[in-house]
Motif scaffolding. Structure first.
Motif, short mmCIF file in Angstrom:
data_model
loop_
_atom_site.label_atom_id
_atom_site.label_comp_id
_atom_site.label_asym_id
_atom_site.label_seq_id
_atom_site.Cartn_x
_atom_site.Cartn_y
_atom_site.Cartn_z
N ASP A 188 -5.96 -49.89 5.84
CA ASP A 188 -5.50 -51.20 5.38
C ASP A 188 -6.67 -52.15 5.17
OD1 ASP A 188 -2.88 -50.34 5.57
OD2 ASP A 188 -2.66 -51.07 7.62
N HIS A 189 -7.54 -52.20 6.16
CA HIS A 189 -8.73 -53.06 6.06
C HIS A 189 -9.84 -52.39 6.85
CE1 HIS A 189 -11.45 -56.41 6.00
NE2 HIS A 189 -11.60 -56.27 7.30
N TYR A 190 -10.85 -51.95 6.15
CA TYR A 190 -11.99 -51.30 6.78
C TYR A 190 -13.15 -52.27 6.68
CZ TYR A 190 -14.89 -47.38 8.26
OH TYR A 190 -15.71 -46.56 8.98
N ALA A 191 -13.54 -52.85 7.80
CA ALA A 191 -14.65 -53.81 7.80
C ALA A 191 -15.91 -53.12 7.30
CB ALA A 191 -14.86 -54.36 9.21
N GLY B 94 -7.73 -52.84 13.14
CA GLY B 94 -7.93 -53.37 11.80
C GLY B 94 -7.32 -52.51 10.72
N TRP C 18 -14.40 -55.08 15.44
CA TRP C 18 -13.36 -54.47 14.61
C TRP C 18 -13.24 -53.02 15.02
CZ3 TRP C 18 -13.54 -50.14 11.56
CH2 TRP C 18 -12.42 -49.90 10.76
N GLU D 70 -18.88 -57.95 5.04
CA GLU D 70 -18.17 -58.78 6.02
C GLU D 70 -19.01 -58.99 7.28
OE1 GLU D 70 -13.98 -58.73 8.54
OE2 GLU D 70 -14.24 -57.33 6.87
#
Length: 156
Positions: free
Chosen positions: A138-141, A134, A129, A145
């Motif tokens: 918006d979407h921070y691994a 990513g 990632w 996860e």
């Protein structure tokens, strides 16, 4: 890229220990490339992830996986960060940003963006990632996860 071998590396930890690809053979591992500006100023978007890692770092160990949290700062600065943030895990110095360049994390304001790399016990990338792909906001691994990824390819 996923499915490729992790490029060779050697990093000095805040604890004085050096970790390398060779020393990790036979052990699954997760590398968190963390953004820092200058010396010990951490990207505000990265701080919640470090807090989560403080809570979950033992889970990596329980899975038999090695957690490597890498900063683009000097070895001395990693020690300051560990002490200041009271981290239960070491930080690793990548002052030359070699790993950030290797994984093409991208840059913002001259500072490398964050990324996660997860490899199996053979050193093959199973998950990658990057904030540029990513979405930093918006979407921070995060570690939950990543732990799921480790469990999935270990059959757990």
């Amino acid at each position: 890229r996923v499915g490729e071998a992790v490029p060779d590396f050697s990093l000095l930890g805040s604890d004085g220990e050096t970790v390398s690809l060779g020393s990790l053979r036979g052990t699954p591992f997760a590398i968190r490339l963390t953004r820092a500006m200058g010396t010990t100023t951490i990207c505000p978007a990265c701080v919640p992830g470090l807090d989560e890692l403080t809570r979950t770092s033992g889970d990596f160990e329980a899975l038999g996986a090695k957690l490597l949290v890498v900063f683009p700062v000097t070895h001395e600065h990693t020690k300051i960060l560990v002490d200041t943030l009271e981290l239960p895990y070491p930080l690793y110095s990548d002052e030359g940003m070699t790993m950030f360049k290797e994984y093409e994390t991208g840059y913002s304001g001259g500072v490398p963006l964050p990324a996660w790399v997860v490899a199996d016990r053979d050193g093959v990338i199973q998950f990658l990632w990057r904030a540029t792909e990513g979405g930093l906001f918006d979407h921070y691994a995060e570690s939950s996860e990543i732990l799921d990824v480790l469990r999935a390819f270990q059959g757990g």
